[in-house]
Design a protein around this motif. Structure first.
Motif, PDB file in Angstrom:
ATOM      1  N   LYS A   4      26.178  85.506  46.455  1.00 43.38           N
ATOM      2  CA  LYS A   4      26.424  84.087  46.172  1.00 43.38           C
ATOM      3  C   LYS A   4      27.782  83.542  46.602  1.00 43.38           C
ATOM      4  N   ASN A  37      19.091  88.090  50.113  1.00 42.11           N
ATOM      5  CA  ASN A  37      18.552  86.919  49.436  1.00 42.11           C
ATOM      6  C   ASN A  37      17.146  86.549  49.898  1.00 42.11           C
ATOM      7  N   SER A  50      16.841  80.287  41.075  1.00 45.25           N
ATOM      8  CA  SER A  50      18.262  79.979  41.027  1.00 45.25           C
ATOM      9  C   SER A  50      18.718  79.484  42.393  1.00 45.25           C
ATOM     10  N   SER A  51      18.597  78.168  42.629  1.00 44.31           N
ATOM     11  CA  SER A  51      19.025  77.600  43.900  1.00 44.31           C
ATOM     12  C   SER A  51      20.433  77.031  43.745  1.00 44.31           C
ATOM     13  N   SER A  52      20.805  76.146  44.636  1.00 40.87           N
ATOM     14  CA  SER A  52      22.198  75.706  44.670  1.00 40.87           C
ATOM     15  C   SER A  52      22.318  74.336  45.320  1.00 40.87           C
ATOM     16  N   TYR A  86      25.169  81.186  53.095  1.00 39.98           N
ATOM     17  CA  TYR A  86      24.727  81.260  51.706  1.00 39.98           C
ATOM     18  C   TYR A  86      23.795  80.095  51.371  1.00 39.98           C
ATOM     19  N   LYS A 138      19.513  79.859  50.432  1.00 38.55           N
ATOM     20  CA  LYS A 138      18.891  79.129  49.326  1.00 38.55           C
ATOM     21  C   LYS A 138      17.852  78.135  49.849  1.00 38.55           C
ATOM     22  N   GLU A 168      13.838  78.257  49.089  1.00 34.14           N
ATOM     23  CA  GLU A 168      13.129  77.089  48.550  1.00 34.14           C
ATOM     24  C   GLU A 168      11.887  76.780  49.381  1.00 34.14           C
ATOM     25  N   ARG A 180      18.679  73.444  41.304  1.00 37.48           N
ATOM     26  CA  ARG A 180      19.821  73.339  42.206  1.00 37.48           C
ATOM     27  C   ARG A 180      21.093  73.185  41.381  1.00 37.48           C
TER      28      ARG A 180
END
Length: 337
Positions: free
Chosen positions: A84, A100, A122-124, A148, A152, A156, A175
């Protein structure tokens, strides 16, 4: 409901584990402890006075996941496991894609084999990239600026395709903006293995004497004081969002991306000042070059979380700094002391 947490001993995973157990949910925490400590699980057990299943292993290994699913038979998965750090991802992109993206495909494949239909991912907020407008809402174009963030984004999209092929399946893509703070007890908190990549644990370690000074990456952004502005969300609020999300996924079909933030931005210098007030310690800092992939401002539009999950953030900047300092001052060396 039976919930599998991948990366359940990590910073966000452990606080979510605590929240789920307090709600009476049956949980299994899977972790290989590559960036976490078994001690956190012992502390969660003590805080909740309840038992829960654990499994030591890597979620990228199909045999490990098959064993977990056969024994525990989860109704849902909350997927935290993964690397992460934005800076590290620029240096080691293939490592990030292997860990990932490939790992997540393996997890979904195992869920499919075992009939598990529900996932919270657990996205961002890094999936958004440079802001075309603020605050970011869930319809903002996705254009991540670092490996990174791209992992993500790819995960998704993979989950969306998986859900589209399975009419009774459900996914919530949370997110996150910037998780910070610690449990009120001060017994669990963020404990990076190496030099912290995130702002608040770095400040905390400077305050406790483990690090000499803070490096502020850039002071010439178009923000009110020139330093980067971010939406910082307290870890307890974030854990509560996961509890709400897994219940939502259990009761609905389809795929929803949902921001988890406060809707307001805090600059680096504002965070430093607030932490100095909470800790009574001076935080020496120096100005360094901007980091590749960093954006100037990032904060969330959060009405969708309130509408679908009946969730809003309750903690403020004072709570963030107070609980972070409580954790760090009680545990100056983290879990390994």
């Amino acid at each position: 409901m039976r919930v599998l947490l991948t990366g359940g001993a990590g910073y966000i995973g452990s606080h979510t584990l605590l929240k789920l157990l307090q709600d009476g949910i049956d949980v299994l925490a899977l972790d290989n402890f590559s960036n976490s400590s078994p001690e956190v699980l012992r502390r969660v057990q003590k805080l909740t006075n309840s038992s829960f299943a654990t499994h030591v292993g890597d979620y990228r290994a199909p045999d490990v996941l098959d064993e977990v699913f056969e024994k525990f038979r989860p109704d849902a998965v909350i997927h935290f496991a993964g690397l992460k750090a934005v800076g590290e991802s620029n240096e080691k992109p293939l490592t990030y894609y292997a860990q990932n993206v490939s790992g997540s495909i393996n997890l979904l494949d195992c869920m499919q084999r075992h009939g598990c239909q529900n996932i919270v991912f657990s996205s961002s907020a890094t999936v958004y990239g440079e802001a075309q407008y603020l605050p970011y809402d869930e319809d903002h174009p996705l254009n991540p600026t670092n490996p990174y963030g791209r992992t993500k984004y790819f995960i998704e999209e993979i989950i969306r395709d998986w859900i589209a092929s399975r009419p009774h399946a459900s996914a919530v893509l949370l997110r996150y903006f910037n998780p910070v703070g610690a449990d009120e007890s001060g017994n669990i908190g963020e404990d990076p293995r190496a030099i912290p990549n995130n702002l608040l644990p770095y400040i905390s370690q400077v305050a406790v004497g483990r690090l000499k000074e803070l490096s502020i990456f850039g002071n010439n952004y178009e923000t009110r004081d020139g330093t980067g502005e971010r939406d910082y969300i307290h870890i307890d609020d974030l854990a509560a969002a996961h509890l709400a999300a897994v219940k939502y996924a259990h009761e609905n079909h389809g795929c929803e991306a949902i921001n988890v933030g406060t809707g307001t931005g805090i600059t680096v210098l504002e965070m430093v000042k607030a932490f100095e007030e909470a800790s009574g310690r001076e935080i020496p800092f120096k100005i360094a070059e901007r980091r590749q992939g960093d954006v100037a401002r990032s904060f969330a539009e959060v009405s969708k979380a309130q509408r679908l999950l009946d969730w809003t953030a309750k903690r403020d900047l004072t709570d963030i700094c107070r609980t972070a300092w409580n954790w760090q001052s009680k545990n100056p060396s983290g879990f390994e002391h």
